[in-house]
Design a protein around this motif. Sequence first.
Motif, short mmCIF file in Angstrom:
data_model
loop_
_atom_site.label_atom_id
_atom_site.label_comp_id
_atom_site.label_asym_id
_atom_site.label_seq_id
_atom_site.Cartn_x
_atom_site.Cartn_y
_atom_site.Cartn_z
N VAL A 12 18.55 65.91 52.14
CA VAL A 12 17.49 66.84 51.70
C VAL A 12 16.10 66.42 52.22
O VAL A 12 15.21 67.25 52.33
CB VAL A 12 17.43 66.98 50.15
CG1 VAL A 12 18.57 67.83 49.62
CG2 VAL A 12 17.40 65.62 49.46
N ARG A 13 15.94 65.15 52.55
CA ARG A 13 14.63 64.68 53.03
C ARG A 13 14.37 65.02 54.50
O ARG A 13 13.32 64.64 55.03
CB ARG A 13 14.48 63.18 52.79
CG ARG A 13 14.19 62.88 51.35
CD ARG A 13 13.54 61.52 51.19
NE ARG A 13 13.51 61.16 49.78
CZ ARG A 13 13.35 59.92 49.35
NH1 ARG A 13 13.23 58.93 50.21
NH2 ARG A 13 13.33 59.67 48.07
N HIS A 55 11.11 65.60 42.64
CA HIS A 55 11.28 66.23 43.94
C HIS A 55 12.04 67.54 43.75
O HIS A 55 12.54 67.84 42.67
CB HIS A 55 12.04 65.29 44.89
CG HIS A 55 11.24 64.08 45.28
ND1 HIS A 55 11.79 63.02 45.97
CD2 HIS A 55 9.94 63.76 45.07
CE1 HIS A 55 10.84 62.10 46.18
NE2 HIS A 55 9.72 62.53 45.63
N ARG A 89 23.13 67.00 42.30
CA ARG A 89 22.27 66.01 42.95
C ARG A 89 22.88 64.65 42.67
O ARG A 89 22.95 64.20 41.53
CB ARG A 89 20.84 66.09 42.40
CG ARG A 89 19.85 65.05 42.98
CD ARG A 89 19.82 65.04 44.49
NE ARG A 89 18.59 64.51 45.07
CZ ARG A 89 18.44 63.25 45.52
NH1 ARG A 89 19.44 62.39 45.45
NH2 ARG A 89 17.29 62.88 46.04
N GLU A 93 11.05 68.75 50.35
CA GLU A 93 11.79 68.07 49.29
C GLU A 93 10.87 67.19 48.44
O GLU A 93 10.78 67.34 47.23
CB GLU A 93 12.93 67.24 49.91
CG GLU A 93 13.48 66.09 49.07
CD GLU A 93 14.21 66.52 47.81
OE1 GLU A 93 14.32 67.73 47.55
OE2 GLU A 93 14.64 65.63 47.05
N GLU A 94 10.16 66.28 49.11
CA GLU A 94 9.33 65.33 48.36
C GLU A 94 8.07 65.98 47.80
O GLU A 94 7.46 65.45 46.87
CB GLU A 94 8.98 64.12 49.24
CG GLU A 94 10.21 63.26 49.47
CD GLU A 94 9.92 62.02 50.29
OE1 GLU A 94 9.36 61.07 49.73
OE2 GLU A 94 10.25 62.01 51.48
N SER A 130 14.97 68.56 44.83
CA SER A 130 16.40 68.46 44.50
C SER A 130 16.65 67.75 43.18
O SER A 130 17.76 67.81 42.64
CB SER A 130 17.15 67.73 45.62
OG SER A 130 16.75 66.38 45.65
N ASN A 142 8.20 68.72 46.33
CA ASN A 142 8.73 69.57 45.25
C ASN A 142 8.30 71.02 45.46
O ASN A 142 7.85 71.70 44.53
CB ASN A 142 8.28 69.04 43.88
CG ASN A 142 9.16 69.57 42.75
OD1 ASN A 142 10.11 70.33 42.98
ND2 ASN A 142 8.86 69.16 41.52
N HIS A 198 19.45 62.37 49.06
CA HIS A 198 18.60 61.90 50.15
C HIS A 198 19.24 60.63 50.70
O HIS A 198 20.16 60.07 50.09
CB HIS A 198 17.17 61.62 49.66
CG HIS A 198 17.01 60.34 48.89
ND1 HIS A 198 17.41 60.20 47.57
CD2 HIS A 198 16.52 59.12 49.26
CE1 HIS A 198 17.15 58.98 47.16
NE2 HIS A 198 16.62 58.30 48.15
#
Length: 397
Positions: free
Chosen positions: A117-118, A153, A19, A123-124, A155, A126, A59
Amino acid sequence: MRKVTIDDLHLKGKKVLVRVDFNVPIESGKVADDTRIREALPTIRKIIADGGKAILMSHLGRPKGGFDPKYSLKPVAEHLSTLLGMSVKFAPDCVGDEVRKMVDELKEGEVLLLENVRFHPEEEKNDENFARELASLADVYVNDAFGSAHRAHASTEGVARFLKETAIGYLMQKEIEYLSKATSNLEKPYVAILGGAKVSDKIQVIKNLIDKVDAFLIGGGMANTFLKAKGYEVGKSLVEEDKIELAKEILDEAEEKKVTFLLPVDCVIANKFANDAEFEVVAVDKVKPDWMILDIGPETVKRFGEVLENAKTIVWNGPMGVFEFENFAKGTFEIAKILAEVTKKGAITIVGGGDSASAISKAGLANSVSHVSTGGGASLEFLEGKVLPGVAAIRDK
Ligand code: AMP
């Protein structure tokens, strides 16, 4: 360092999911400022050198939870190829069959960047299944995204639960080492310079630092609320009326605890919020009713300088004025210069927050302070003594 670091792992032949924080400005399809990408290079190069297979994820911006070309990481893959001097592969998504195939085809020492990833709302949130899917791409998880470590999150946090081997990368390690110096074993006098737009963003920082620091130097828009709390008229300046009482409480607490709490004594006022506004330097009790404070004045810089001169540890978060306008950048740049001077004399100086970091590089002094943090919110939460979820998720040694 208590956390497992990338140096503790054997990476050869392994699929290493990293990440990174590639949340960089993109203008006309090109990376406009590559600082964050360059900061991630040591970790990426280590994986390449050890014969690992680097799978990078990040992101970019705040897409509304679906594909949006404006927030694609494709330009970042191209830029990273140039920086590394090798081809970086780019996956059109971060999960799914096509991505898995690309991962499986990766050879030792190759680099693959996954799409934003967003683009997945999971993602947000989790989301556990999404985190599990990300984790299933790899053998090892490395978190090197300090700027996102304060967010739990998928990632940055969730993914770590589904891989046995986890570690922090070099950037994360560097950030934690420097910021830890500011919170433990630090040399005194310890001074916090706080600025930026709002008191509300920094109240928790002040409360958590009040028992640690010897002095607060307050500038920027947030100083106005304190000035108002002390009874000054600040005209049309940015003020948080609903925070005046809280500002009074903080002033009282600082006095009680004998913590120096310096506010501006003079300021640069303007007749409108623009670089071409008329402006004047006045004492804080002479602010004209229809004007606004946009910078700290020279006498304030001098007084702040006297405190900084003797400090051994300094943290700075938030500009002293509207530094985006050349005419109101002086206070911020002067403070940056003072920080560079005291660093030369041996003080530890830490600059955190996106705006302060960009101000210090605008002043050409980013290499003249001890540490410029890549994380705004993350560095603040660290200095408040909070545990960052992205760090907590990594195994201890
Ligand atoms: P922050 O994100 O809270 O660190 O705030 C940074 C922003 O504060 C910058 O964009 C500055 O332009 C702004 N700022 C600093 N001083 C003032 C001021 N006196 N009045 C209004 N905005 C300010």
